[in-house]
Design a protein around this motif. Structure first.
Motif, PDB file in Angstrom:
ATOM      1  N   GLU A 165       1.239  15.534   8.261  1.00  0.00           N
ATOM      2  CA  GLU A 165       0.363  15.017   9.319  1.00  0.00           C
ATOM      3  C   GLU A 165       0.903  13.658   9.780  1.00  0.00           C
ATOM      4  OE1 GLU A 165      -2.300  16.748  10.415  1.00  0.00           O
ATOM      5  OE2 GLU A 165      -1.873  18.336   8.964  1.00  0.00           O
ATOM      6  N   PRO A 166       0.582  13.252  10.993  1.00  0.00           N
ATOM      7  CA  PRO A 166       1.034  11.941  11.467  1.00  0.00           C
ATOM      8  C   PRO A 166       0.483  10.803  10.603  1.00  0.00           C
ATOM      9  CG  PRO A 166       0.151  13.245  13.286  1.00  0.00           C
ATOM     10  CD  PRO A 166      -0.173  13.989  12.022  1.00  0.00           C
ATOM     11  N   LEU A 167       1.301   9.818  10.347  1.00  0.00           N
ATOM     12  CA  LEU A 167       0.910   8.589   9.657  1.00  0.00           C
ATOM     13  C   LEU A 167       1.618   7.464  10.390  1.00  0.00           C
ATOM     14  CD1 LEU A 167      -0.498   7.242   7.166  1.00  0.00           C
ATOM     15  CD2 LEU A 167       1.717   7.445   6.012  1.00  0.00           C
ATOM     16  N   ASP A 168       0.839   6.593  11.034  1.00  0.00           N
ATOM     17  CA  ASP A 168       1.511   5.543  11.786  1.00  0.00           C
ATOM     18  C   ASP A 168       1.898   4.383  10.871  1.00  0.00           C
ATOM     19  OD1 ASP A 168      -0.560   3.585  11.653  1.00  0.00           O
ATOM     20  OD2 ASP A 168      -1.464   4.259  13.512  1.00  0.00           O
TER      21      ASP A 168
ATOM     22  N   ARG B 272       1.486   0.767   6.088  1.00  0.00           N
ATOM     23  CA  ARG B 272       1.455  -0.597   5.532  1.00  0.00           C
ATOM     24  C   ARG B 272       0.192  -0.825   4.722  1.00  0.00           C
ATOM     25  NH1 ARG B 272       3.133  -1.608  10.701  1.00  0.00           N
ATOM     26  NH2 ARG B 272       5.359  -1.997  10.811  1.00  0.00           N
ATOM     27  N   ASP B 273      -0.958  -0.401   5.266  1.00  0.00           N
ATOM     28  CA  ASP B 273      -2.230  -0.579   4.555  1.00  0.00           C
ATOM     29  C   ASP B 273      -2.244   0.183   3.234  1.00  0.00           C
ATOM     30  OD1 ASP B 273      -3.191  -2.238   6.539  1.00  0.00           O
ATOM     31  OD2 ASP B 273      -4.341  -0.659   7.540  1.00  0.00           O
ATOM     32  N   LEU B 274      -1.794   1.421   3.253  1.00  0.00           N
ATOM     33  CA  LEU B 274      -1.747   2.216   2.021  1.00  0.00           C
ATOM     34  C   LEU B 274      -0.831   1.568   0.978  1.00  0.00           C
ATOM     35  CD1 LEU B 274      -1.533   5.809   3.513  1.00  0.00           C
ATOM     36  CD2 LEU B 274      -3.405   4.899   2.125  1.00  0.00           C
ATOM     37  N   LEU B 275       0.326   1.133   1.417  1.00  0.00           N
ATOM     38  CA  LEU B 275       1.278   0.524   0.484  1.00  0.00           C
ATOM     39  C   LEU B 275       0.775  -0.821  -0.039  1.00  0.00           C
ATOM     40  CD1 LEU B 275       4.524   1.478   2.398  1.00  0.00           C
ATOM     41  CD2 LEU B 275       3.807   2.361   0.154  1.00  0.00           C
ATOM     42  N   ARG B 276       0.130  -1.607   0.810  1.00  0.00           N
ATOM     43  CA  ARG B 276      -0.407  -2.904   0.367  1.00  0.00           C
ATOM     44  C   ARG B 276      -1.480  -2.734  -0.708  1.00  0.00           C
ATOM     45  NH1 ARG B 276       0.052  -4.777   6.148  1.00  0.00           N
ATOM     46  NH2 ARG B 276       1.779  -6.251   6.074  1.00  0.00           N
TER      47      ARG B 276
ATOM     48  N   PRO C 205      -0.761  -0.504  -6.473  1.00  0.00           N
ATOM     49  CA  PRO C 205      -0.361  -1.448  -7.519  1.00  0.00           C
ATOM     50  C   PRO C 205       1.143  -1.450  -7.735  1.00  0.00           C
ATOM     51  CG  PRO C 205      -1.479   0.475  -8.455  1.00  0.00           C
ATOM     52  CD  PRO C 205      -1.556   0.609  -6.972  1.00  0.00           C
ATOM     53  N   GLY C 206       1.664  -2.649  -7.963  1.00  0.00           N
ATOM     54  CA  GLY C 206       3.086  -2.792  -8.256  1.00  0.00           C
ATOM     55  C   GLY C 206       3.970  -2.887  -7.032  1.00  0.00           C
ATOM     56  N   LEU C 207       3.377  -2.837  -5.840  1.00  0.00           N
ATOM     57  CA  LEU C 207       4.138  -2.936  -4.598  1.00  0.00           C
ATOM     58  C   LEU C 207       3.739  -4.185  -3.836  1.00  0.00           C
ATOM     59  CD1 LEU C 207       3.958   0.664  -3.071  1.00  0.00           C
ATOM     60  CD2 LEU C 207       5.821  -0.349  -4.369  1.00  0.00           C
ATOM     61  N   ILE C 208       4.708  -4.766  -3.170  1.00  0.00           N
ATOM     62  CA  ILE C 208       4.448  -5.860  -2.247  1.00  0.00           C
ATOM     63  C   ILE C 208       5.107  -5.495  -0.927  1.00  0.00           C
ATOM     64  CG2 ILE C 208       4.899  -8.280  -1.684  1.00  0.00           C
ATOM     65  CD1 ILE C 208       4.717  -8.907  -4.652  1.00  0.00           C
TER      66      ILE C 208
ATOM     67  N   VAL D 182       8.560  -3.439  -0.319  1.00  0.00           N
ATOM     68  CA  VAL D 182       8.731  -2.499   0.778  1.00  0.00           C
ATOM     69  C   VAL D 182       8.769  -3.283   2.085  1.00  0.00           C
ATOM     70  CG1 VAL D 182       7.815  -0.466   1.947  1.00  0.00           C
ATOM     71  CG2 VAL D 182       7.459  -0.739  -0.516  1.00  0.00           C
ATOM     72  N   SER D 183       9.767  -2.995   2.910  1.00  0.00           N
ATOM     73  CA  SER D 183       9.962  -3.698   4.173  1.00  0.00           C
ATOM     74  C   SER D 183      10.393  -2.709   5.254  1.00  0.00           C
ATOM     75  CB  SER D 183      11.073  -4.755   4.039  1.00  0.00           C
ATOM     76  OG  SER D 183      10.765  -5.712   3.073  1.00  0.00           O
TER      77      SER D 183
END
Length: 126
Positions: free
Chosen positions: A38-41, A46-50, A53-56, A80-81
């Protein structure tokens, strides 16, 4: 690379690129391409990754808006960038992922996975 390829070959060509300078003394760097059902903008990603835990997430649209292996050296999180749409596939995203493999490597990952499994009651004494 993206601009030059479109200028020299075809402005309509579907292309995804990531330029990387090497070598590095410590660390793992990955250009990750993900295709979703499915589409994920980009903002949703960014919100999901933020909130993981353990990710910046360090993702700004400027020359210093992403993390390098040198900057991740000595740090425990995974960074993640450069989260952006991948125009070559439907529902695709690209991202740049960097970690210090001496801090966040196989041994630490194994311990953190075991802790998570224990917290969820999926492992333990029988």
């Amino acid at each position: 690379m993206w601009n030059e390829t479109h200028k020299m070959i075809d402005p309509e060509i579907a292309l995804t690129v990531t330029c990387v300078r090497v070598p590095v003394m410590v660390g793992h760097s990955e250009s990750v391409n993900i295709e979703f059902h499915e589409p994920l903008d980009e903002d949703e990603a960014r919100d999901l990754l933020r909130n993981s835990p353990g990710l910046i997430v360090i993702d700004q649209r400027n020359d210093k808006g992403y993390i390098t292996p040198k900057e991740a050296q000595g740090e425990f999180p995974v960074f993640v960038s450069r989260i952006r749409r991948d125009p070559t596939v439907e529902n695709g995203l690209n991202m740049w992922v960097v970690a210090d493999n001496l801090r966040k490597g196989a041994a630490l990952n194994a311990v953190q996975i075991a802790q998570l499994l224990d917290e969820r009651g999926l492992i333990g004494a029988r």
